[in-house]
Design an enzyme around this catalytic site. Structure first.
Site, PDB file in Angstrom:
ATOM      1  N   ASP A  10       0.798  -1.196  -0.001  1.00 40.80           N
ATOM      2  CA  ASP A  10       0.067  -0.063   0.142  1.00 40.80           C
ATOM      3  C   ASP A  10       0.982   1.264   0.073  1.00 40.80           C
ATOM      4  O   ASP A  10       0.567   2.587  -0.166  1.00 40.80           O
ATOM      5  CB  ASP A  10      -0.873  -0.133   1.130  1.00 40.80           C
ATOM      6  CG  ASP A  10      -0.368   0.051   2.563  1.00 40.80           C
ATOM      7  OD1 ASP A  10       0.947  -0.127   2.525  1.00 40.80           O
ATOM      8  OD2 ASP A  10      -1.074   0.099   3.466  1.00 40.80           O
ATOM      9  N   SER A  11       2.199   0.953   0.005  1.00 37.28           N
ATOM     10  CA  SER A  11       3.078   2.248  -0.188  1.00 37.28           C
ATOM     11  C   SER A  11       2.800   2.807  -1.620  1.00 37.28           C
ATOM     12  O   SER A  11       3.298   3.776  -1.877  1.00 37.28           O
ATOM     13  CB  SER A  11       4.684   1.693  -0.071  1.00 37.28           C
ATOM     14  OG  SER A  11       4.849   0.513  -0.963  1.00 37.28           O
ATOM     15  N   ASP A  71      -0.953  -6.163  -0.699  1.00 39.86           N
ATOM     16  CA  ASP A  71      -1.137  -5.506   0.713  1.00 39.86           C
ATOM     17  C   ASP A  71      -2.595  -5.254   0.893  1.00 39.86           C
ATOM     18  O   ASP A  71      -3.062  -4.538   0.302  1.00 39.86           O
ATOM     19  CB  ASP A  71      -0.276  -4.358   0.742  1.00 39.86           C
ATOM     20  CG  ASP A  71       0.338  -4.044   2.019  1.00 39.86           C
ATOM     21  OD1 ASP A  71       0.350  -4.750   3.149  1.00 39.86           O
ATOM     22  OD2 ASP A  71       1.065  -3.100   2.270  1.00 39.86           O
ATOM     23  N   LYS A 122      -1.293  -9.434   2.786  1.00 41.26           N
ATOM     24  CA  LYS A 122      -0.248  -8.937   3.969  1.00 41.26           C
ATOM     25  C   LYS A 122      -1.164  -8.237   4.715  1.00 41.26           C
ATOM     26  O   LYS A 122      -2.124  -7.229   4.189  1.00 41.26           O
ATOM     27  CB  LYS A 122       1.044  -8.288   3.537  1.00 41.26           C
ATOM     28  CG  LYS A 122       1.682  -7.775   4.715  1.00 41.26           C
ATOM     29  CD  LYS A 122       3.327  -7.224   4.377  1.00 41.26           C
ATOM     30  CE  LYS A 122       3.289  -5.973   3.742  1.00 41.26           C
ATOM     31  NZ  LYS A 122       2.593  -4.724   4.796  1.00 41.26           N
ATOM     32  N   GLU A 158      -1.163  -5.771   8.524  1.00 40.02           N
ATOM     33  CA  GLU A 158      -0.450  -5.082   9.638  1.00 40.02           C
ATOM     34  C   GLU A 158      -1.180  -5.266  10.995  1.00 40.02           C
ATOM     35  O   GLU A 158      -2.444  -4.995  11.437  1.00 40.02           O
ATOM     36  CB  GLU A 158      -0.482  -3.628   9.432  1.00 40.02           C
ATOM     37  CG  GLU A 158       0.288  -3.146   8.255  1.00 40.02           C
ATOM     38  CD  GLU A 158       0.412  -1.847   7.993  1.00 40.02           C
ATOM     39  OE1 GLU A 158       0.384  -0.932   9.005  1.00 40.02           O
ATOM     40  OE2 GLU A 158       1.051  -1.162   6.838  1.00 40.02           O
ATOM     41  N   GLU A 218       9.386  -4.117  10.551  1.00 40.44           N
ATOM     42  CA  GLU A 218       9.721  -2.969   9.994  1.00 40.44           C
ATOM     43  C   GLU A 218      10.329  -2.115  11.185  1.00 40.44           C
ATOM     44  O   GLU A 218       9.503  -1.854  12.167  1.00 40.44           O
ATOM     45  CB  GLU A 218       8.324  -2.074   9.196  1.00 40.44           C
ATOM     46  CG  GLU A 218       8.816  -0.862   8.670  1.00 40.44           C
ATOM     47  CD  GLU A 218       7.711  -0.497   7.662  1.00 40.44           C
ATOM     48  OE1 GLU A 218       6.800  -1.439   7.447  1.00 40.44           O
ATOM     49  OE2 GLU A 218       8.034   0.702   7.062  1.00 40.44           O
TER      50      GLU A 218
END
Ligand code: KIV
Length: 267
Positions: free
Chosen positions: A46-47, A85, A114, A116, A183
């Site tokens: 999602d970056s 993501d 993925k 978080e 991270e």
């Protein structure tokens, strides 16, 4: 080359003892090049929101935007494992998580997703794994929670934080995640987690002891993705300067009549 599966990624740590390479890619040409170069996992992160869409944070990225990029990467990636993501607010409940993850894997063609977080999203992760959708975890500095944690800061320096992260990691492993991104985590904690966990840790700003490494492709290529590059974002090329130079030369050639030549034209 055969296609890489989540089981292959786990085997790399447990049996082959070789490091795992991960890069982001958000579109067809870059995903094709990353795949051809032999990277193990292509992450449509999602970056993309900050790198390609000009958003200030990843929290503005929507499912529809992610789908657009996942589908483009899918058309290009033949060998690597393709991970999508899950964007902010796309996994607030177990049923919403399953619906969105199915969109990624069924119509987007992603091999895994993925998410978080740890304990707080236990139900979501369990639902995905019970439904046969492979999950990559993400702990440490969580960009989707950057406001709540007060900025892009190293996580796990305090004992309480480190213990919680280890607990979350063990939970993700128990639930069946095939790897965990760490991270901005201190070296010693990455080392400990990589030793204790049976599934691979994939570090970004987490030092050399992780079982694999991930970088944002544009950072590696020297195309600025954030106003101030972070210390771990090593640039292996400086394409920003090269691109500006190439565009300047083209502009100059058009203005001076050097482009196109008659050889570059049709009778
Ligand atoms: O979105 C992303 O690119 C990521 C990586 C930095 C791990 O989550």
């Amino acid at each position: 080359m055969p296609k890489i599966s989540p089981e292959d990624i786990v085997r790399r740590k447990q049996i082959e003892h070789t490091k795992i390479t991960v890069l982001t890619a958000y579109d067809f040409p870059f995903a094709r090049l990353v795949d051809q170069a032999g990277i193990d996992i292509v992450l449509v992160g999602d970056s993309v929101g900050m790198v390609c869409l000009g958003y200030e944070s990843t929290t503005q990225v929507t499912m529809d935007e992610m789908m657009h990029h996942v589908k483009a990467a899918r058309r290009a990636v033949k060998h690597a494992l393709l991970v999508a993501d899950m964007p902010y607010h796309s996994y607030t409940t177990a049923s919403l998580t399953l619906k969105n993850a199915k969109r990624f894997t069924k119509s987007g063609g992603a091999d895994a997703v993925k998410l978080e977080g740890g304990k707080k999203i236990k139900a979501q992760i369990k639902t995905l794994i019970d439904s046969g959708i492979p999950v990559m975890g993400h702990l440490g500095m969580l960009p989707q929670s950057v406001k709540a944690i007060g900025g892009y800061k190293v996580q796990g320096r305090k004992k309480g934080e480190a213990d919680q992260m280890m607990e979350d990691a063990l939970l993700l492993e128990k639930l069946g995640a095939f790897s965990i991104v760490l991270e901005c985590v201190p070296l010693a904690l990455t080392k400990k987690m990589s030793r204790v966990l049976k599934i691979p840790t994939i570090g970004i700003g987490a030092g050399p002891y992780a079982d694999g490494q991930v970088l944002v492709l544009h950072d590696l290529l020297g195309i600025r993705s954030t106003p101030k590059p972070l210390r771990f974002a090593r640039a292996y090329a400086h394409l920003e300067e090269e691109i500006i130079q190439a565009v300047r030369e083209y502009r100059e050639d058009v203005l001076t009549g050097k482009f196109p030549t008659f050889d570059e034209s049709f009778e």
